[in-house]
Design a protein around this motif. Structure first.
Motif, mmCIF file in Angstrom:
data_model
loop_
_atom_site.group_PDB
_atom_site.id
_atom_site.type_symbol
_atom_site.label_atom_id
_atom_site.label_comp_id
_atom_site.label_asym_id
_atom_site.label_seq_id
_atom_site.Cartn_x
_atom_site.Cartn_y
_atom_site.Cartn_z
ATOM 1 N N ALA A 105 0.833 -1.197 0.000
ATOM 2 C CA ALA A 105 0.000 0.000 0.000
ATOM 3 C C ALA A 105 0.874 1.254 0.000
ATOM 4 N N ALA B 36 -6.116 -3.109 -5.939
ATOM 5 C CA ALA B 36 -5.460 -3.670 -4.761
ATOM 6 C C ALA B 36 -4.066 -4.189 -5.102
ATOM 7 N N ALA C 36 -5.009 3.631 -3.400
ATOM 8 C CA ALA C 36 -6.330 3.861 -2.820
ATOM 9 C C ALA C 36 -6.877 5.253 -3.105
ATOM 10 N N SER D 185 -12.367 -4.642 -7.293
ATOM 11 C CA SER D 185 -11.203 -3.771 -7.548
ATOM 12 C C SER D 185 -9.886 -4.503 -7.284
ATOM 13 N N ARG D 186 -9.775 -5.707 -7.815
ATOM 14 C CA ARG D 186 -8.563 -6.502 -7.612
ATOM 15 C C ARG D 186 -7.343 -5.864 -8.268
#
Length: 223
Positions: A72, A182, A187, A178-179
């Motif tokens: 992330a 990810a 985000a 929303s693979r």
């Protein structure tokens, strides 16, 4: 209209009226046809925001992801994804045709767009103008991911919005989970992932990017 019937010889004839009430068959058939058409329309809507053929937004089939997902994005200035190989994504594009994005496609810039995002709506014309006036450097690709698709939110469907803007960039349509988003560790929108010729992440960022800044990054990627 009447038809004569004879009771017996020598007796006066009487007439029996024939029913003139119209047949209900054509009406029932018409109602049946309309009902079938309505059911077909409802089924088409339920299958997803389809704009024809087998295309839907979000994609009906899950986006394929292979390789290690990027972490992330927390701080673009200290992005732990820099140097990591880009995971491969596969699915369908805005025309319902197969498309893939992977490390072997570098160097490239990937832009992540959400149809309801006002900053994305501002960024797309900037990129369209950049492509028309300057163009990507030789050997560097621009691809996109249409993601976080929600029929209940504004500016849906994204394909119609992008068509209005004159968007011709190859675009992978994300699925309902929303693979793709990810897997790229993003985000916020618009998002950018810049990948070098070895298929490794060079930079990630979020928010609107002026054409001058975008041009500077992609030119540094050129082989």
């Amino acid at each position: 209209m009447t038809t004569p019937t004879t009771r017996s010889r020598g007796m006066p004839r009487r007439t029996v009226p024939v029913s003139t009430r119209p047949s209900q068959a054509p009406l029932l058939i018409g109602v049946g046809v309309l009902a079938l058409a309505a059911i077909a329309a409802i089924v088409a809507v339920m299958l997803g925001g389809s704009s024809g053929g087998g295309f839907a937004e979000p994609a009906r089939t899950g986006v394929g992801v292979s390789g290690t997902a990027l972490p992330a994005l927390v701080d673009p200035a200290a992005d732990t994804a820099v140097g990591q190989a880009l995971p491969a994504l596969s699915g369908t594009d805005l025309a319902g045709e197969p498309i893939s994005i992977g490390a072997d496609d570098g160097p490239m810039a990937i832009v992540l767009l959400a149809h309801w995002c006002s900053h994305c709506q501002a960024e797309v014309p900037v990129l369209v103008d950049y492509l028309a006036s300057t163009g990507m450097p030789d050997g560097v690709r621009l691809v996109a991911l249409s993601t976080s698709i929600d029929a209940a939110r504004p500016n849906y469907p994204p394909s119609a919005w992008l068509e209005r803007e004159g968007w011709t960039v190859p675009t992978l349509v994300d699925d309902a989970s929303s693979r793709g988003l990810a897997a790229l560790g993003m985000a916020s929108f618009p998002g950018f992932v810049f990948v070098d010729g070895d298929g490794r992440v060079v930079q990630r960022s979020t928010g609107e990017m002026p054409a001058e800044s975008f041009d500077q990054v992609v030119r540094a990627l050129a082989p």
